[in-house]
Design an enzyme around this catalytic site. Sequence first.
Site, short mmCIF file in Angstrom:
data_model
loop_
_atom_site.label_atom_id
_atom_site.label_comp_id
_atom_site.label_asym_id
_atom_site.label_seq_id
_atom_site.Cartn_x
_atom_site.Cartn_y
_atom_site.Cartn_z
N CYS A 100 17.25 -14.80 -0.85
CA CYS A 100 18.21 -14.06 -0.05
C CYS A 100 17.45 -12.97 0.70
O CYS A 100 16.27 -13.12 0.96
CB CYS A 100 19.35 -13.50 -0.91
N VAL A 101 18.09 -11.88 1.01
CA VAL A 101 17.45 -10.86 1.83
C VAL A 101 16.24 -10.25 1.15
O VAL A 101 15.21 -10.00 1.77
CB VAL A 101 18.46 -9.75 2.20
#
Length: 615
Positions: free
Chosen positions: A26-27
């Site tokens: 993810c980020v």
Amino acid sequence: MNYEDFAKNIIRFIGGGRNINKSWHCVTRLRFNIIDDSKVDINAIRGMQGVIGARFHCGQLQIIIGNRVIEIFNEIIKQLKETEGNYNGSKKNLISNMLDIISGIFFPILPAIVGAGLLKGGLIFFNAMNWISEESNEYKLLYVLFDAPLYFLPILLAFSAARKFKTNEFIAATLACVLIYPTLSSLVSSSNGEYFDVFGISIPVINYGYTVIPIILGVWLLGYIHRWVDRFIPVVLKMVLTPLLVLLISVPILLIIVGPLGNKIGLYLEHVLVMLFSVIGPLAGLLLGGMIPVLVITGVHYAFLPSVFANFKSLGYDFMLLPISFVSNIAQAGATLAVAIKIKDRQMKSLAYSSSFSAFLGITEPAMYGVTLKLKKPFYAALIGGAIGGGIVGIFPAKIFSFSLPGLMSLPFYVQKDSNNLLFILFGIFSSFLVAFILTLLMKLESNVNSVISVNPYFSKAKKIKLLSPMTGKIEPLSSVPDDTFSEKIIGDGVAIIPTEGVVKAPFNGKVSMITPTGHAIGLISDQGVELLIHIGIETVGLQGRGFNLQVIEGQTVVAGDILVNFDLLFLKENQIQLISPVIVTNSEEYGSITLVNKKWVVGGKSSLLIINRY
């Protein structure tokens, strides 16, 4: 950072490529589905330079990296060569599986959605400010351009869901195209009832643009249908017959059963949330605003995305997740900014400033994992600030009219003609920021920072600090170390020693702050606050602890000359280990200079090695 070595160590500590069923990111986090959790050395991962944190959650291993996660992930994938094990999905419960599926489907498409949402929101803002007319061709063309990824969201989701469910992406995309095909849309718009008849079969009248759940359920079903059909088709006919039969079976089921069912689920989610916020809006906002950081840590916040898009489809705006996430993120930014202003530790101050900037833009993982969670008290302040802001948004419902990361760049998307909507969200974020900021400023932080310790006042005034050599051997400059992390002084200044004895001794009075599980590296903090890393050899982590005999434990107090580690020089040579050993002052930026005592040879625990000069 050497991404190749970093990825290699991640894979090694996870238990090897065969222990990884699936990997994504993810980020700020690497995410893995692990076959055998017992093979994962979680402490070794946490001890790696560049890893902010690591934990198991919902049957998933999450490794928090920060802004370099994409480069590291790409290197891991390169080394794994897409190899996956035979993962047993039964090890996770239903809720964990659902969260895993939702996060795995949504994250890959977020760049397209966020980008389009920002542009569409900007266009709406320009119209609200009367800078461009809705009737102009320019507005209509730009609206089509920016709205396309959101209107055709089912197609994006189909591709992503097909990868998650391990079925054919192009057949899945075809299903999504059927749902939003113009002819079907015209049938929907021309129908006067709830159904239209095809071959005597009643098909519900539904507009599937912007929808989420119908196509996810449809692709999930497609996976089973595709595998079932493929079993009975001869190899020579698979290319032709398999997709044909799969579509002939899947499309009717999708239009008659699965699509309407998914649409109903989305509508019920929307109705429940609307009712919840209309009845107990302040309480619901307060609870959600205070819980958002916890949801982000666990990855549960992705579970709210279907309801967000359901709101956009039916209401044209979202009044729940995005506005409340906005006030919560600003609270994290406020707490982190207060840390940056208040803290004395230079490394933490620098990290806090950069992390607060990211949090203002809507990305809070660096702030949480790097600052507020590490210091604990600022995290509590951010929770309280987020709860206050969420309660305000619950009292004065703020609406966002385009999907965007919940940060300051989304502010224009709250603009609404003849409405106080923008004032509502400004009141919410200002309150959450102020509460978290002030509470953090009022807190005592120093005792929570790992790198700040209680020091002897007499020594703290000394302008020069002398360090003894931890090893016996020949002195070499750091530039001669065949590892960029050390030779380029990325983690600090120091010197290298080629040992002639297999003993590492304490170079000062202090305590043991870190020991790698393999015993090849040890961290110390002196009573004067000097942070030292002693790394025995290069690439010694591959020995997995063989040849090393630790004599101390983490947190232990040591006196200059105490034996820290014994290691087998002959064994290291037999395994072709380069013996050159970096000795690094990891907080060297806090000092004016670090000078090497003019010697070519040192004796461990006796000879002076470095002189550290304070500013």
